[in-house]
Design a protein around this motif. Structure first.
Motif, PDB file in Angstrom:
ATOM      1  N   ASN A 222       0.844  -1.192   0.000  1.00  0.00           N
ATOM      2  CA  ASN A 222       0.000   0.000   0.000  1.00  0.00           C
ATOM      3  C   ASN A 222       0.882   1.245   0.000  1.00  0.00           C
ATOM      4  N   PRO A 223       1.564   1.497  -1.103  1.00  0.00           N
ATOM      5  CA  PRO A 223       2.527   2.598  -1.139  1.00  0.00           C
ATOM      6  C   PRO A 223       1.897   3.969  -0.965  1.00  0.00           C
ATOM      7  N   GLU A 224       0.631   4.113  -1.354  1.00  0.00           N
ATOM      8  CA  GLU A 224      -0.018   5.426  -1.278  1.00  0.00           C
ATOM      9  C   GLU A 224      -0.150   5.915   0.155  1.00  0.00           C
ATOM     10  N   THR A 225      -0.362   4.988   1.093  1.00  0.00           N
ATOM     11  CA  THR A 225      -0.555   5.380   2.485  1.00  0.00           C
ATOM     12  C   THR A 225       0.690   5.139   3.336  1.00  0.00           C
ATOM     13  N   THR A 227       4.046   6.048   4.688  1.00  0.00           N
ATOM     14  CA  THR A 227       4.810   7.285   4.819  1.00  0.00           C
ATOM     15  C   THR A 227       6.296   7.038   5.087  1.00  0.00           C
ATOM     16  N   GLY A 231       8.081   3.458   1.257  1.00  0.00           N
ATOM     17  CA  GLY A 231       6.822   3.783   0.592  1.00  0.00           C
ATOM     18  C   GLY A 231       6.972   4.995  -0.296  1.00  0.00           C
ATOM     19  N   TYR A 232       7.716   5.981   0.183  1.00  0.00           N
ATOM     20  CA  TYR A 232       7.986   7.180  -0.608  1.00  0.00           C
ATOM     21  C   TYR A 232       8.739   6.827  -1.883  1.00  0.00           C
ATOM     22  N   ASN A 235       6.432   5.106  -4.347  1.00  0.00           N
ATOM     23  CA  ASN A 235       5.452   6.060  -4.860  1.00  0.00           C
ATOM     24  C   ASN A 235       6.049   6.945  -5.934  1.00  0.00           C
ATOM     25  N   GLN A 236       7.233   7.477  -5.655  1.00  0.00           N
ATOM     26  CA  GLN A 236       7.883   8.367  -6.625  1.00  0.00           C
ATOM     27  C   GLN A 236       8.287   7.604  -7.884  1.00  0.00           C
ATOM     28  N   ILE A 239       5.193   7.273 -10.035  1.00  0.00           N
ATOM     29  CA  ILE A 239       4.871   8.560 -10.671  1.00  0.00           C
ATOM     30  C   ILE A 239       5.807   8.810 -11.850  1.00  0.00           C
ATOM     31  N   GLY A 337       5.804  -1.906  -8.285  1.00  0.00           N
ATOM     32  CA  GLY A 337       4.918  -2.205  -7.174  1.00  0.00           C
ATOM     33  C   GLY A 337       4.223  -3.547  -7.204  1.00  0.00           C
TER      34      GLY A 337
END
Length: 378
Positions: A222-225, A227, A231-232, A235-236, A239, A337
Motif C-alpha cells: 500500500n505505497p499510497e498510504t 509514509t 513507501g515514498y 510512490n515516486q 509517478i 509495485g
C-alpha cells in the motif's frame, strides 16, 4: 606468458555475436541512463565515470574468460568458491569491511568498494555445476542433496548475516533452477519451498532482518498510504514511470537540464530503481527495448546451454539464466509495485561495479562455452 590468452581467429568466428552485442548494448544503455538520472547532482559525471571505469575492467575480465578454455576454469572451481567465502568473511575485519545502508557487505579495495556476495553468487553456480556433474546428475539421492546443500549454505549464511536478503533470494533461485534442470523430484521442490516459507517466518521474527528492510518488503502492499522512506521511494518511482507515457520525456544530455521527476525524487535511483529512470526518460518503447535486449541475451544463453559439449558447461549456463530471469523479474516487479522491494540490481544496467564485473564475467563464461561447443579443425 600473455600468449596463452591470445584468441585464435578460427575460435573467434565461433563466438555468439548476438549474445556479445546484447550484453554490451545493455551496459551502454545502463551507463546512459545512470548519467541521465544523476546529472542533476553537484558532480553530474561522478556515477557514470565510476561505472565506465568498471565497464573497462569488466571488458578486460570478459576477454580473459573467453580466451581461457573453460575446462581450465573447471579445475579451479574450488579455488574460486573458497576464495569468495574468504572474501565474505573479510567484510567483518575492521579496516577492510565497509558498512553501507546498515549492511556489512563490502570490502574496501582502494579505488572502490567490492561486494563479495556478487562473487559468491558466481562461485555457487560453478560449484553446484561441478558437484552435479561429479554426481552424474543423481540429484534425488539424499546424500548428494545434503552435500550440495552444505556447499550452498556456507556462503549463503554469510550473506544472510550481513544482512542481504536480496542476494540470499538470488542464490536460492539460482540453485533451484539448476537442480530442476538436473532432474530434482517435484516433491522435493515443494518441500523446499515449504521449508523456505517456514524459514522466512522464523527469520522475520529473529531480529536478523532490520526494521528498514522489513519496511522495504511491506511497502509495495500500500505505497499510497505508506509514509516510510520505502513507501515514498516506490510512490515516486510509480509517478516517474507513469509520466513517461509511450515515448518518454525526451531526455537531454545537457548536464544543466533537470534529470526528470524520478531523478530528483527517487532516492538512490541509479542502483535498485534504475528502471524508474528508464520508464520516465524513454517511456514504454524504451522499456520494451530493454526487455528485447534481455530477451536476446537469455535466448542465446539457453541455446548455448542446449548445445554445450558437457554437463558442467550446460549447468553453468542454466544457473546464469536462472539468475537473469529472477533478477530482472524481481527488480522491475518491485519498481512498479508488483513485488516486495529487495536490494536486487538490474543486471548490466544498474550502477555498481561488483555487479557489473561479475555479471560480465558470467556472460564471458557463457561465450567461452558457446565457442568451444565443438572441436575446432585446423
Amino acid at each position: 606468458m600473455l600468449s596463452r590468452y591470445k584468441l585464435d581467429f578460427k575460435l573467434i568466428r565461433e563466438i555468439d555475436k548476438g549474445l556479445l552485442f546484447s550484453a554490451i548494448a545493455l551496459m551502454l544503455y545502463g551507463m546512459l541512463n545512470i548519467y541521465l538520472c544523476t546529472k542533476g547532482d553537484v558532480a553530474p559525471f561522478f556515477f557514470v565515470k565510476k561505472q565506465f571505469m568498471w565497464f573497462i575492467i569488466s571488458m578486460v575480465a570478459l576477454y580473459f574468460l573467453v580466451a581461457v578454455d573453460y575446462s581450465v576454469i573447471y579445475r579451479y572451481v574450488p579455488v574460486f568458491y573458497w576464495g569468495s567465502v574468504i572474501l565474505l568473511l573479510c567484510v567483518w575485519i575492521p579496516g577492510i569491511g565497509v558498512k553501507v545502508n546498515g549492511a556489512r557487505g563490502w570490502i574496501n579495495i582502494g579505488i572502490s568498494n567490492l561486494q563479495p556476495a556478487e562473487l559468491a553468487k558466481f562461485g555457487i553456480i560453478l560449484m553446484v555445476a561441478k558437484l552435479l556433474e561429479e554426481m552424474d546428475y543423481e540429484v534425488n539421492n539424499l546424500r548428494n542433496i545434503i552435500k550440495i546443500g552444505i556447499y550452498c549454505m556456507i556462503p549463503v549464511s554469510l550473506i544472510l548475516i550481513q544482512p542481504d536478503m536480496g542476494m540470499t533470494m538470488v542464490c536460492f533461485f539460482i540453485v533451484l533452477g539448476m537442480l530442476f534442470i538436473a532432474g530434482l523430484d517435484r516433491r522435493i521442490i515443494i518441500g523446499g519451498f515449504s521449508a523456505l516459507l517456514i524459514g522466512v517466518v522464523v527469520l522475520w521474527n529473529s531480529g536478523l532482518i532490520l526494521p528498514h528492510q522489513k519496511a522495504r518488503i511491506t511497502a509495495f502492499m500500500n505505497p499510497e498510504t505508506d509514509t516510510s522512506a520505502q513507501g515514498y521511494q516506490l510512490n515516486q518511482s510509480l509517478i516517474g514511470i507513469g509520466s513517461g507515457g509511450v515515448v518518454g520525456t525526451r531526455p537531454s544530455l545537457d548536464p544543466e537540464v533537470s534529470p526528470g521527476y524520478a531523478g530528483t525524487h527517487v532516492p538512490e535511483i541509479q542502483t535498485d530503481f534504475i528502471f524508474a529512470a528508464i520508464g520516465e526518460q524513454w517511456g514504454f518503447l524504451g522499456a520494451m527495448l530493454l526487455l528485447l535486449l534481455y530477451g536476446i541475451l537469455i535466448t542465446k544463453m539457453i541455446n548455448i546451454a542446449r548445445k554445450a559439449k558437457d554437463r558442467f558447461a550446460s549447468l553453468v549456463c542454466i544457473g546464469l539464466v536462472s539468475y537473469f530471469l529472477f533478477a530482472i523479474t524481481q527488480n522491475i516487479g518491485m519498481t512498479i509495485g508488483l513485488i516486495p522491494i529487495t536490494g536486487i540490481t538490474l543486471p548490466l544496467i544498474s550502477y555498481g561495479g561488483s555487479s557489473l564485473l561479475t555479471t560480465t564475467m558470467a556472460v564471458g563464461l557463457v561465450l567461452n562455452i558457446g565457442m568451444r561447443k565443438k572441436k575446432i579443425h585446423f
